[in-house]
Motif scaffolding. Structure first.
Motif, PDB file in Angstrom:
ATOM      1  N   MET A   1      36.795  82.225   6.568  1.00  0.00           N
ATOM      2  CA  MET A   1      36.461  83.176   5.521  1.00  0.00           C
ATOM      3  C   MET A   1      36.362  84.586   6.101  1.00  0.00           C
ATOM      4  O   MET A   1      36.514  84.799   7.285  1.00  0.00           O
ATOM      5  CB  MET A   1      35.131  82.787   4.884  1.00  0.00           C
ATOM      6  CG  MET A   1      35.181  81.448   4.151  1.00  0.00           C
ATOM      7  SD  MET A   1      36.257  81.525   2.730  1.00  0.00           S
ATOM      8  CE  MET A   1      36.367  79.797   2.323  1.00  0.00           C
ATOM      9  N   ALA A  95      33.003  82.518   0.384  1.00  0.00           N
ATOM     10  CA  ALA A  95      32.566  81.412   1.231  1.00  0.00           C
ATOM     11  C   ALA A  95      31.624  80.439   0.554  1.00  0.00           C
ATOM     12  O   ALA A  95      31.161  79.501   1.190  1.00  0.00           O
ATOM     13  CB  ALA A  95      31.881  81.979   2.491  1.00  0.00           C
ATOM     14  N   SER A 594      31.647  78.889   5.413  1.00  0.00           N
ATOM     15  CA  SER A 594      31.877  79.856   6.476  1.00  0.00           C
ATOM     16  C   SER A 594      30.602  80.059   7.288  1.00  0.00           C
ATOM     17  O   SER A 594      29.520  80.166   6.723  1.00  0.00           O
ATOM     18  CB  SER A 594      32.333  81.204   5.906  1.00  0.00           C
ATOM     19  OG  SER A 594      32.474  82.157   6.933  1.00  0.00           O
ATOM     20  N   GLY A 596      30.453  82.752   9.374  1.00  0.00           N
ATOM     21  CA  GLY A 596      30.375  84.158   9.030  1.00  0.00           C
ATOM     22  C   GLY A 596      29.915  85.119  10.098  1.00  0.00           C
ATOM     23  O   GLY A 596      29.587  86.262   9.781  1.00  0.00           O
TER      24      GLY A 596
END
Length: 618
Positions: A1, A95, A594, A596
Motif C-alpha cells: 500500500m 489499506a 498494510s 505502512g
C-alpha cells in the motif's frame, strides 16, 4: 500500500459507489467492485492515519543486491528500490478496504452503469515535481507509451481490452473499452497507470524500454535526493508537493527522507542494522528472529523488536518450476519434486516453529479452496470437465494440499510415492541411482539461489531430491545474474524461489500471473503456466458481477491452479516480525492490509533525541 503502490502496474479488480450525474451516467470520487465505497466524498482523512503526524526526519531500510537503473518499467537493468515512488496515478487504493480505488490525480470520474467507457476529470492543481502542470495530454501520452513500450504482460492486457483514449479538454480524458470484454475492472486498470510528463519524456530522449539512471518526471511526494550506484538511494520529500493537503494524503508521506542501503547478503544486512546503518528491518529469517536480537541496542530498548498483526493473505511464496522445459511437462514429475521438500522438518529444525505451510494461491483468505467443492463450485467446474479440460475427479476430490512429512529430514513414505510417480512418468533409476528417460537423458534439476541465508533451506532439499534419483544441484549466483536468468525472454532456470501472485479482489491481473497468452512474455508468470481450464476460469473471475460470484469462481480457479503442481509451496507468518530503532511513531491500530512504515508512520523527535543521547545512533 501507500507509496509502494503509487503507479503500480499490477492492479486488482475494482468498481463503484456513486451519485447520479444524469440518468445514464454516474459520477463519483472513487469506484468499488462489489458494493459501496467505505469513504464518502467528503471524508476528511483515512481512518488509519494520524492526520496531525509531524513531517520530518528519516527512515532507512535495506535492499538486497544492487541496482543499475531508476526505470521500474523496463525489464532491462535492475531498478532501484522504490523507483516508482515518483509517479502517481489517477486512482489509488487504501489499506483498510479491498476492491476500492479513490481519486488521486482526478477530482472525480464519470461512467455509464455498464462501464463501456470512463471519463476522468483531473484536479486543476495537479503538478509534476518541477512545477509544470499535469494535464489530460500527459495521461493520454502515458497510456499510449505503456501500450507500446515497457512491461509486455501489462501491454497485452491493455491492447486486448481498451479501444482508445481521447483528450476532451486540458483536465478531461476519456477511455473507451472494447466490446465483448468484461468491463468491471477496466476503469481501475486505466486509472491505475502511472502518469509521466509528456514534455519531459520527449525532451529528454528517454526510452521506457531502456534502463536509465535518470528518473522520468513524476508528480509524487518524493524526488531523488542522492544515488550511489548499487549501494545507496535516498529520496527526499518534495516540500512543494501539490497533493499534500488532499484528504486521501493527510497523515501520509511524513518522512523528509527515505534511504535504502544495499547489501550483498542477508547476514551482512543484519550486521548493518546492528551497527545502526539503517533503522527499520522487516525480519524474514526465523533463526535471526529467534536468536539474533540480543545485541546491546535491543537490551537497552533503543531497538524495538515487535510482532505486528497482518490481515492480508499469504504471499504465495514457493519454489517455482519452469514449465517451459520439456522435462517438467509431466505433472507427475512436478508432484514428485514437491513430495521431497520436508516443510515440517524445516519448520521445526530451521525455523523455530514460526511458520505455517502455504497450500493455496490465496492462502489465509476467504478465496482459498478447501475440502471438496460445494455445489456452487461444481457448477463452475463441471462444464470444463464435460469439455475434457479437467478430470472428473476434481468434482469430488479435496483441494490439493502440500504434502505432509515426518520429523526426519527424509520422509520415506513420500520418497516411495515420489519414486513411483517418476517411474510412471518414464524416469527410471540406473545403477548409479540417477533417473534417466528413454532417450538416456538425466533428470537434472538446478535450483538457483542468490541468498546465502537460504542455503540451509535448499541444501537439505537437494539431498532429498537426490535420494529420489533426481540429479539436483543448488547454484549460488548473485542478484543481478538471477534477475537476468529469470526475466523474459530468457527464462533460463529450472527452479527459483518466487511468488504465486494474487490479490484479494482478483481481476485482469490474473492474465499476467497465470494466463497462457502472457506465459512467454510475463515477468510475473515465471513458471510459464499454460492451462486452458485456468484461462477459462480467469475470464469467469474477471466477469463476476457480485462478490459471491467472484469468490466462488476464484476458489474454483485456486483448485485448478493447485492441480497443476507448478510450485512447491513454502511458508508464511500471520504476523509481521519487525525491528526498528525507537525513532518512530505509528497509529495505535494499523490497517489490515498494510504495515505502512514508509507511508503513514512518522519521525518522533523526542524519541530520536533519547536514542541519540544514548550514543546508539549518530
Amino acid at each position: 500500500m501507500g507509496i509502494f503502490r503509487r503507479g503500480s502496474l499490477v492492479l486488482a479488480g475494482l468498481l463503484l459507489s456513486t451519485l447520479p450525474l444524469r440518468a445514464e451516467v454516474l459520477v463519483s470520487h472513487g469506484i468499488s467492485t462489489f458494493g459501496d465505497l467505505k469513504y464518502p466524498a467528503d471524508f476528511p482523512h483515512l481512518e488509519y492515519v494520524n492526520p496531525d503526524a509531524p513531517k520530518g526526519g528519516e527512515i532507512s531500510v535495506w535492499s538486497f543486491g544492487g541496482f543499475d537503473s531508476m526505470n521500474p518499467y523496463s525489464v532491462k537493468g535492475r531498478a532501484g528500490a522504490l523507483s516508482s515512488v515518483f509517479y502517481e496515478s489517477l486512482l489509488t487504493d487504501v489499506a483498510d478496504e479491498t476492491g476500492s480505488a479513490y481519486c488521486l490525480l482526478c477530482e472525480n470520474l464519470e461512467y455509464p452503469p455498464g462501464r463501456e467507457w470512463v471519463i476522468f476529470n483531473l484536479r486543476e492543481g495537479a503538478k509534476f515535481s518541477d512545477g509544470s502542470p499535469l494535464t489530460a495530454e500527459d495521461v493520454a501520452f502515458s497510456y499510449e507509451l505503456f501500450l507500446t513500450k515497457g512491461l509486455t504482460d501489462f501491454r497485452t492486457v491493455l491492447a486486448q481490452q481498451v479501444e482508445g483514449v481521447e483528450v476532451l479538454g486540458p483536465h478531461r480524458v476519456k477511455f473507451t473499452f472494447k466490446a465483448g470484454f468484461p468491463t468491471r475492472d477496466l476503469p481501475q486498470t486505466v486509472g491505475g497507470l502511472p502518469v509521466l510528463s509528456k514534455a519531459q519524456y520527449e525532451a529528454s530522449g528517454g526510452d521506457l524500454e531502456e534502463g536509465s539512471t535518470t528518473p522520468f518526471l513524476g508528480s509524487g511526494p518524493y524526488v531523488l535526493d542522492r544515488m550511489e550506484m548499487g549501494k545507496t538511494l535516498t529520496y527526499k520529500r518534495n516540500p512543494d508537493y501539490w497533493g499534500g493537503e488532499l484528504p486521501i494524503n493527510k497523515g501520509r508521506g511524513n518522512f523528509d527522507r527515505i534511504r535504502i542501503e544495499y547489501y550483498a547478503d542477508y547476514n551482512a544486512a543484519f550486521e548493518g542494522f546492528k551497527a545502526g546503518n539503517y533503522t527499520f528491518r522487516d525480519e524474514a529469517s526465523s533463526i535471526t528472529w529467534a536468536t539474533g536480537y540480543d545485541f546491546p541496542a535491543v537490551t537497552s530498548g533503543a531497538v524495538k523488536k515487535v510482532q505486528l498483526p497482518s490481515g492480508t493473505k499469504a504471499s504465495g511464496q514457493g519454489f517455482l518450476i519452469n514449465l517451459r522445459r520439456e522435462k517438467f511437462q509431466d505433472p507427475r514429475v512436478r508432484q514428485a519434486i514437491g513430495l521431497m521438500f520436508n516443510f515440517e522438518w524445516s519448520n521445526e529444525t530451521l525455523f523455530y516453529g514460526l511458520y505455517e505451510r502455504v497450500n493455496s494461491v490465496w492462502e489465509n483468505s476467504v478465496l482459498e479452496a478447501t475440502g471438496v467443492p460445494g455445489p456452487e463450485e461444481v457448477a463452475v467446474l463441471k462444464p470444463l470437465v464435460d469439455e475434457g479440460l479437467l478430470p472428473e475427479a476434481i468434482l469430488t476430490e479435496e483441494a490439493v494440499m502440500a504434502p505432509v512429512s515426518g520429523e526426519r529430514q527424509l520422509d520415506r513414505g513420500n520418497l516411495r510415492r515420489a519414486s513411483a510417480l517418476l517411474e510412471e512418468a518414464g524416469w527410471v533409476a540406473g545403477a548409479d541411482g540417477i533417473r534417466r528417460n528413454a532417450k538416456g537423458e538425466t533428470l537434472k534439476l538446478e535450483i538457483l539461489n542468490d541468498s546465502q541465508t537460504f542455503d540451509r533451506v535448499i541444501l537439505p532439499y537437494v539431498e532429498n531430491l537426490r535420494r529420489a534419483g533426481i540429479d539436483a544441484t543448488m547454484t549460488r549466483i548473485d542478484n543481478a545474474q538471477l534477475e537476468a536468468r529469470e526475466r523474459p525472454p530468457a527464462y533460463d532456470f529450472d527452479m527459483v524461489v518466487g511468488n504465486a501472485r494474487a490479490s484479494l479482489i482478483p481481476g485482469a491481473e490474473l492474465k499476467q500471473f497465470f494466463g497462457s497468452e502472457t506465459a512467454d512474455v510475463s515477468a510475473f508468470n515465471l513458471m510459464g503456466l499454460k492451462s486452458k481450464a485456468a484461462d477459462r476460469l480467469i475470464e469467469q473471475v474477471i466477469a463476476a458481477t457480485t462478490r459471491e460470484e467472484m469468490e466462488t469462481r476464484t476458489r474454483a480457479l485456486d483448485r485448478v491452479l493447485r492441480r497443476e503442481y507448478f510450485w512447491v509451496p513454502q511458508w508464511f507468518k500471520a504476523d509481521h516480525t519487525v525491528a526498528y530503532y525507537d525513532l518512530f511513531g505509528h497509529p495505535e491500530v494499523l490497517p489490515p492490509f498494510s504495515r505502512g512504515e514508509l507511508d503513514f508512520w512518522w519521525y518522533d523527535e523526542e524519541k530520536a533525541a533519547a536514542v541519540k543521547a544514548a550514543g546508539v545512533l549518530r
